[in-house]
Design an enzyme around this catalytic site. Structure first.
Site, mmCIF file in Angstrom:
data_model
loop_
_atom_site.group_PDB
_atom_site.id
_atom_site.type_symbol
_atom_site.label_atom_id
_atom_site.label_comp_id
_atom_site.label_asym_id
_atom_site.label_seq_id
_atom_site.Cartn_x
_atom_site.Cartn_y
_atom_site.Cartn_z
ATOM 1 N N SER A 40 0.839 -1.214 0.000
ATOM 2 C CA SER A 40 0.000 0.000 0.000
ATOM 3 C C SER A 40 0.866 1.253 0.000
ATOM 4 O O SER A 40 1.733 1.401 0.867
ATOM 5 C CB SER A 40 -0.856 0.071 1.267
ATOM 6 O OG SER A 40 -1.607 -1.069 1.418
ATOM 7 N N HIS A 73 -4.569 0.818 -4.400
ATOM 8 C CA HIS A 73 -3.807 -0.339 -4.875
ATOM 9 C C HIS A 73 -4.057 -0.430 -6.381
ATOM 10 O O HIS A 73 -5.194 -0.652 -6.794
ATOM 11 C CB HIS A 73 -4.292 -1.635 -4.219
ATOM 12 C CG HIS A 73 -4.158 -1.666 -2.727
ATOM 13 N ND1 HIS A 73 -3.651 -2.733 -2.038
ATOM 14 C CD2 HIS A 73 -4.465 -0.747 -1.782
ATOM 15 C CE1 HIS A 73 -3.652 -2.476 -0.739
ATOM 16 N NE2 HIS A 73 -4.159 -1.278 -0.571
ATOM 17 N N HIS A 96 -5.494 -9.181 -1.679
ATOM 18 C CA HIS A 96 -5.562 -9.583 -0.272
ATOM 19 C C HIS A 96 -6.695 -10.586 -0.088
ATOM 20 O O HIS A 96 -7.705 -10.537 -0.788
ATOM 21 C CB HIS A 96 -5.842 -8.365 0.621
ATOM 22 C CG HIS A 96 -4.770 -7.325 0.575
ATOM 23 N ND1 HIS A 96 -4.711 -6.376 -0.416
ATOM 24 C CD2 HIS A 96 -3.709 -7.095 1.389
ATOM 25 C CE1 HIS A 96 -3.653 -5.600 -0.207
ATOM 26 N NE2 HIS A 96 -3.021 -6.020 0.878
ATOM 27 N N TYR A 98 -8.820 -10.588 2.248
ATOM 28 C CA TYR A 98 -10.072 -9.949 2.687
ATOM 29 C C TYR A 98 -10.909 -9.427 1.527
ATOM 30 O O TYR A 98 -12.074 -9.110 1.679
ATOM 31 C CB TYR A 98 -9.793 -8.825 3.703
ATOM 32 C CG TYR A 98 -8.932 -7.682 3.197
ATOM 33 C CD1 TYR A 98 -9.417 -6.738 2.295
ATOM 34 C CD2 TYR A 98 -7.619 -7.544 3.636
ATOM 35 C CE1 TYR A 98 -8.628 -5.704 1.846
ATOM 36 C CE2 TYR A 98 -6.816 -6.511 3.199
ATOM 37 C CZ TYR A 98 -7.321 -5.594 2.296
ATOM 38 O OH TYR A 98 -6.529 -4.580 1.840
ATOM 39 N N GLU A 99 -10.302 -9.343 0.330
ATOM 40 C CA GLU A 99 -11.084 -8.882 -0.828
ATOM 41 C C GLU A 99 -12.013 -9.979 -1.325
ATOM 42 O O GLU A 99 -12.834 -9.752 -2.209
ATOM 43 C CB GLU A 99 -10.140 -8.463 -1.959
ATOM 44 C CG GLU A 99 -9.372 -7.198 -1.653
ATOM 45 C CD GLU A 99 -8.327 -6.902 -2.718
ATOM 46 O OE1 GLU A 99 -8.703 -6.440 -3.803
ATOM 47 O OE2 GLU A 99 -7.130 -7.159 -2.451
ATOM 48 N N ALA A 126 2.650 -2.276 4.178
ATOM 49 C CA ALA A 126 2.357 -1.303 5.232
ATOM 50 C C ALA A 126 1.910 -2.112 6.435
ATOM 51 O O ALA A 126 1.188 -3.097 6.281
ATOM 52 C CB ALA A 126 1.228 -0.387 4.784
ATOM 53 N N MET A 235 -1.916 -7.292 6.875
ATOM 54 C CA MET A 235 -2.898 -8.177 6.231
ATOM 55 C C MET A 235 -2.363 -8.817 4.950
ATOM 56 O O MET A 235 -3.129 -9.158 4.058
ATOM 57 C CB MET A 235 -4.168 -7.374 5.909
ATOM 58 C CG MET A 235 -4.770 -6.673 7.118
ATOM 59 S SD MET A 235 -6.101 -5.568 6.632
ATOM 60 C CE MET A 235 -6.335 -4.618 8.138
ATOM 61 N N SER A 236 -1.054 -8.936 4.851
ATOM 62 C CA SER A 236 -0.503 -9.483 3.598
ATOM 63 C C SER A 236 0.799 -10.225 3.858
ATOM 64 O O SER A 236 1.124 -10.555 4.993
ATOM 65 C CB SER A 236 -0.242 -8.333 2.611
ATOM 66 O OG SER A 236 0.818 -7.519 3.093
ATOM 67 N N ASN A 259 1.311 3.159 11.095
ATOM 68 C CA ASN A 259 0.514 3.593 12.257
ATOM 69 C C ASN A 259 0.954 2.774 13.457
ATOM 70 O O ASN A 259 1.539 1.713 13.294
ATOM 71 C CB ASN A 259 -0.989 3.382 12.005
ATOM 72 C CG ASN A 259 -1.316 1.936 11.689
ATOM 73 O OD1 ASN A 259 -0.963 1.432 10.618
ATOM 74 N ND2 ASN A 259 -1.947 1.262 12.618
ATOM 75 N N HIS A 293 -7.348 3.979 7.055
ATOM 76 C CA HIS A 293 -6.670 3.688 5.784
ATOM 77 C C HIS A 293 -5.959 4.925 5.229
ATOM 78 O O HIS A 293 -4.872 4.833 4.681
ATOM 79 C CB HIS A 293 -7.696 3.145 4.792
ATOM 80 C CG HIS A 293 -7.087 2.623 3.524
ATOM 81 N ND1 HIS A 293 -6.084 1.674 3.526
ATOM 82 C CD2 HIS A 293 -7.325 2.918 2.224
ATOM 83 C CE1 HIS A 293 -5.735 1.408 2.278
ATOM 84 N NE2 HIS A 293 -6.468 2.149 1.468
HETATM 85 N N1 HPA Z 1 -3.230 -3.566 11.226
HETATM 86 C C1 HPA Z 1 -3.302 -4.378 10.163
HETATM 87 N N2 HPA Z 1 -2.869 -4.055 8.964
HETATM 88 C C2 HPA Z 1 -2.296 -2.856 8.806
HETATM 89 C C3 HPA Z 1 -2.181 -1.940 9.869
HETATM 90 C C4 HPA Z 1 -2.670 -2.322 11.147
HETATM 91 O O1 HPA Z 1 -2.608 -1.568 12.135
HETATM 92 N N3 HPA Z 1 -1.562 -0.842 9.371
HETATM 93 C C5 HPA Z 1 -1.319 -1.074 8.060
HETATM 94 N N4 HPA Z 1 -1.764 -2.297 7.710
#
Ligand code: HPA
Length: 321
Positions: A40, A73, A96, A98-99, A126, A235-236, A259, A293
């Protein structure tokens, strides 16, 4: 997209995708040595590829490639030369789980890379920082396939589930001894030359916890992952690492901390510190540190240049040593 029978093996499907690409690619781009997966906000890596020769294909046009649905993306393969003369293929945007893709579809591109002759894959992503010492913008080097926590994989949602594709690798691939110390050494060396010593950005080595998403984690989930030994969460990447290791591709994985995951518990509803606070103040307590996001994309933009330069330097040093 050409149709294939439901039961075509992933080996056959990967070969069909490779056939499609080889029919179109100029001769000098047909055998990339390194594949780079851009996470990302890290698609800017595509700008580091020389303009000529260069070829791009949308995932939607490539047989069996998963199509992306997440804003931010892109979804294309870029073939070209990195630095002086290193033939590479970039995956700008990844699919991903989750998609709604199966875990096999998510990892399919890795098998296409294998069939194209790629020997090393650089995976970027990310991630949320769980280690309180990590700051937004820091980069975390995952200790290859040995340093991840794959809860859903342990529970059975695993990219190698199903009849084993012996053409790619063994039924029970080990992941405990897959260190690629050499690649990690390259990153540490490159870091010193790429990142301004005055900058606050730091390089860490850490453990990545894979979660299915798409919701960000609750505070309790973050604390659990931290207690299990994870330093970042995302998530990847982990399913891709597993499939790459299964077929003998060397892996380098880098997370950009976009983050800080929130570990601190919120006060109980009867906590005395809430006394006299109005709705707005109560809401502010809950909002503190909340992941979103946009924040993830923004931190990606700010740190992307360093990440790009790091990847370019590492790949150049690795290939030309
Ligand atoms: N959690 C899961 N996936 C992420 C995060 C997070 O805090 N930040 C960026 N991708």
């Amino acid at each position: 997209m050409p149709e294939t029978s439901q039961d075509a093996s992933s080996y056959q499907q990967a070969n069909q995708a490779v056939g499609f690409l080889k029919d179109r690619l100029p001769a000098e781009l047909q055998t990339p040595r390194v594949a780079i997966v851009c996470g990302s906000g890290l698609g800017g890596l595509a700008s580091t590829i020389r303009d000529h020769p260069r070829a791009e294909y949308d995932y939607g046009s490539i047989p069996h490639f998963p199509k992306l649905t997440v804003p931010g993306h892109a979804g294309k393969l870029v073939f070209g030369f990195l630095g002086e003369n290193i033939p590479v293929v970039l995956m700008v945007g990844r699919a991903h789980y989750y998609e709604g893709h199966s875990i096999h579809q998510v990892t399919f591109p890795i098998r296409v890379f294998k069939q194209l002759g790629v020997d090393t894959v650089v995976l970027t992503n990310a991630a949320g920082g769980l280690d309180p010492e990590y700051a937004v913008g820091d980069i975390v080097l995952l200790n290859d396939a040995t340093k991840h926590i794959f809860l859903s994989g342990l529970a059975g949602t695993h990219p190698l589930r199903g009849p084993n594709d012996d053409d790619f690798g063994p039924r029970f691939p080990p992941l405990s001894d897959a260190y690629d110390l050499e690649l990690r050494r390259h990153v540490h060396k490159a870091w010193r030359t790429v990142v301004d010593p005055q900058s606050n950005r730091r390089l860490h080595e850490g453990v990545y916890a894979y979660v299915g998403g798409p919701s960000y984690e609750t505070r309790a989930e973050c604390r659990m992952l931290r207690q299990l030994g994870a330093d970042v969460v995302g998530m990847s990447t982990v399913p891709e690492i597993v499939v790459a290791r299964h077929c003998g591709i060397r892996v380098l994985a880098l997370s950009l901390v976009t983050n800080k995951a929130v570990l601190t518990p919120v006060p109980r509803g009867d906590d005395s510190i809430l006394e006299g606070k109005d709705m707005k103040e109560l809401d502010a307590i809950l909002q503190k540190g909340k992941a979103n996001h946009e924040e993830v994309l923004e931190a990606g933009r700010a740190a992307a240049i360093d990440m790009q330069q790091l990847v370019v330097r590492v790949v150049s040093n690795m290939v030309n040593q």
